[in-house]
Design a protein around this motif. Structure first.
Motif, PDB file in Angstrom:
ATOM      1  N   GLN A   1      -2.609   5.329   0.452  1.00  0.00           N
ATOM      2  CA  GLN A   1      -3.719   4.311   1.134  1.00  0.00           C
ATOM      3  C   GLN A   1      -2.953   4.129   2.592  1.00  0.00           C
ATOM      4  O   GLN A   1      -4.365   3.656   3.079  1.00  0.00           O
ATOM      5  CB  GLN A   1      -3.454   3.031  -0.075  1.00  0.00           C
ATOM      6  CG  GLN A   1      -3.423   3.414  -1.045  1.00  0.00           C
ATOM      7  CD  GLN A   1      -2.894   1.305  -2.110  1.00  0.00           C
ATOM      8  OE1 GLN A   1      -2.440   1.195  -1.600  1.00  0.00           O
ATOM      9  NE2 GLN A   1      -4.063   1.577  -2.424  1.00  0.00           N
TER      10      GLN A   1
ATOM     11  N   ASP B   1      -5.871   7.253   3.957  1.00  0.00           N
ATOM     12  CA  ASP B   1      -7.300   6.560   3.882  1.00  0.00           C
ATOM     13  C   ASP B   1      -7.727   5.409   4.730  1.00  0.00           C
ATOM     14  O   ASP B   1      -8.899   5.223   5.614  1.00  0.00           O
ATOM     15  CB  ASP B   1      -7.204   5.871   2.054  1.00  0.00           C
ATOM     16  CG  ASP B   1      -7.403   6.758   1.558  1.00  0.00           C
ATOM     17  OD1 ASP B   1      -7.249   8.441   1.700  1.00  0.00           O
ATOM     18  OD2 ASP B   1      -6.928   6.849   0.315  1.00  0.00           O
TER      19      ASP B   1
ATOM     20  N   ILE C   1       0.730  -1.177  -0.187  1.00  0.00           N
ATOM     21  CA  ILE C   1      -0.400   0.004  -0.042  1.00  0.00           C
ATOM     22  C   ILE C   1       0.775   1.310   0.094  1.00  0.00           C
ATOM     23  O   ILE C   1       2.291   1.650   0.296  1.00  0.00           O
ATOM     24  CB  ILE C   1      -0.563  -0.140   1.786  1.00  0.00           C
ATOM     25  CG1 ILE C   1      -0.294   0.023   2.319  1.00  0.00           C
ATOM     26  CG2 ILE C   1      -1.827  -1.074   1.060  1.00  0.00           C
ATOM     27  CD1 ILE C   1      -1.162   0.436   3.626  1.00  0.00           C
TER      28      ILE C   1
ATOM     29  N   TYR D   1      -8.869  -2.977   4.976  1.00  0.00           N
ATOM     30  CA  TYR D   1      -7.907  -2.579   4.204  1.00  0.00           C
ATOM     31  C   TYR D   1      -8.831  -2.759   2.468  1.00  0.00           C
ATOM     32  O   TYR D   1      -7.989  -2.750   1.597  1.00  0.00           O
ATOM     33  CB  TYR D   1      -7.015  -3.672   4.770  1.00  0.00           C
ATOM     34  CG  TYR D   1      -5.524  -3.097   5.242  1.00  0.00           C
ATOM     35  CD1 TYR D   1      -4.419  -3.245   4.439  1.00  0.00           C
ATOM     36  CD2 TYR D   1      -5.813  -3.798   6.476  1.00  0.00           C
ATOM     37  CE1 TYR D   1      -3.359  -2.638   5.339  1.00  0.00           C
ATOM     38  CE2 TYR D   1      -4.825  -2.923   7.204  1.00  0.00           C
ATOM     39  CZ  TYR D   1      -3.450  -2.155   6.951  1.00  0.00           C
ATOM     40  OH  TYR D   1      -2.374  -1.903   7.844  1.00  0.00           O
TER      41      TYR D   1
ATOM     42  N   ARG E   1     -10.298   0.601   1.496  1.00  0.00           N
ATOM     43  CA  ARG E   1      -9.101   1.210   1.960  1.00  0.00           C
ATOM     44  C   ARG E   1      -8.122   1.394   0.733  1.00  0.00           C
ATOM     45  O   ARG E   1      -7.395   2.136  -0.063  1.00  0.00           O
ATOM     46  CB  ARG E   1      -8.997   2.661   2.727  1.00  0.00           C
ATOM     47  CG  ARG E   1     -10.451   2.985   3.256  1.00  0.00           C
ATOM     48  CD  ARG E   1     -11.214   4.094   2.346  1.00  0.00           C
ATOM     49  NE  ARG E   1     -12.428   4.512   2.510  1.00  0.00           N
ATOM     50  CZ  ARG E   1     -13.644   4.373   2.391  1.00  0.00           C
ATOM     51  NH1 ARG E   1     -13.738   3.817   1.840  1.00  0.00           N
ATOM     52  NH2 ARG E   1     -14.931   4.515   3.182  1.00  0.00           N
ATOM     53  N   ALA E   2      -7.584   0.145   0.246  1.00  0.00           N
ATOM     54  CA  ALA E   2      -6.779   0.207  -0.818  1.00  0.00           C
ATOM     55  C   ALA E   2      -7.084  -1.108  -1.184  1.00  0.00           C
ATOM     56  O   ALA E   2      -5.590  -1.360  -1.883  1.00  0.00           O
ATOM     57  CB  ALA E   2      -5.278  -0.419   0.708  1.00  0.00           C
TER      58      ALA E   2
END
Length: 165
Positions: free
Chosen positions: A45, A48, A41, A82, A85-86
């Protein structure tokens, strides 16, 4: 325009997190000897992930839960954050999170890294580090997702390690 307390708290947390020093920690469920770690990431990220995780504070705990609507257990919270957002899928159990990503030394942790707690070198709990010595986690039945300090009496007495997905 009136800003909500949550937005102000998250903004303050991110500003303070950028200026903080890493907490001192003992050895935990995985080696934490590396000085830094590559990551799946980006820093954006990770930011975020941090903002979203803090925004989930107050969501009810539910064993096996992995959505804001159903509630979260600790690994379900991590997986949801995770993935949302990524776009990165994490292992579903704490024992498997223990080996996910790369170990990170306490001197090099950043927001969005995982913090794992262990008993007898086996991970038993996990959360998301958000900076300023704090982490977001889903602690126990009857509780809710919350923001805690690694330096608190309870958490600082646990073996801990950090990992970067």
């Amino acid at each position: 325009m009136k800003l909500g307390l949550n937005f102000v708290s998250v903004t303050l947390l991110l500003v303070l997190g950028g200026c903080s020093t890493a907490p001192s920690v003992g050895r935990g469920p995985a080696s934490i000897s590396s000085l830094g770690a590559p990551s799946k990431i980006s820093q954006g990220q990770a930011d975020d992930i941090t903002i979203y995780a803090v925004g989930l504070v107050g969501t009810p705990y539910r064993y096996g839960g992995n959505t804001p609507d159903s509630g979260f257990d600790c690994s379900g919270l991590i997986g949801h954050v995770y993935q949302s957002r990524a776009g990165v899928a994490s292992p579903r159990t704490v024992s498997k999170l223990q080996n996910w990503g790369q170990p990170v030394s306490s001197d090099n942790i950043r927001s969005g890294d995982l913090v794992l707690f262990a008993q007898s070198d086996v991970a038993t709990h996990a959360g998301i580090y958000v900076g300023d010595g704090r982490f977001v986690h889903a602690p126990s039945t009857g509780g809710e997702v919350r923001l805690d300090r690694l330096s608190s009496k309870y958490w600082s007495s646990q073996k801990m390690a950090f990992r970067r997905p």
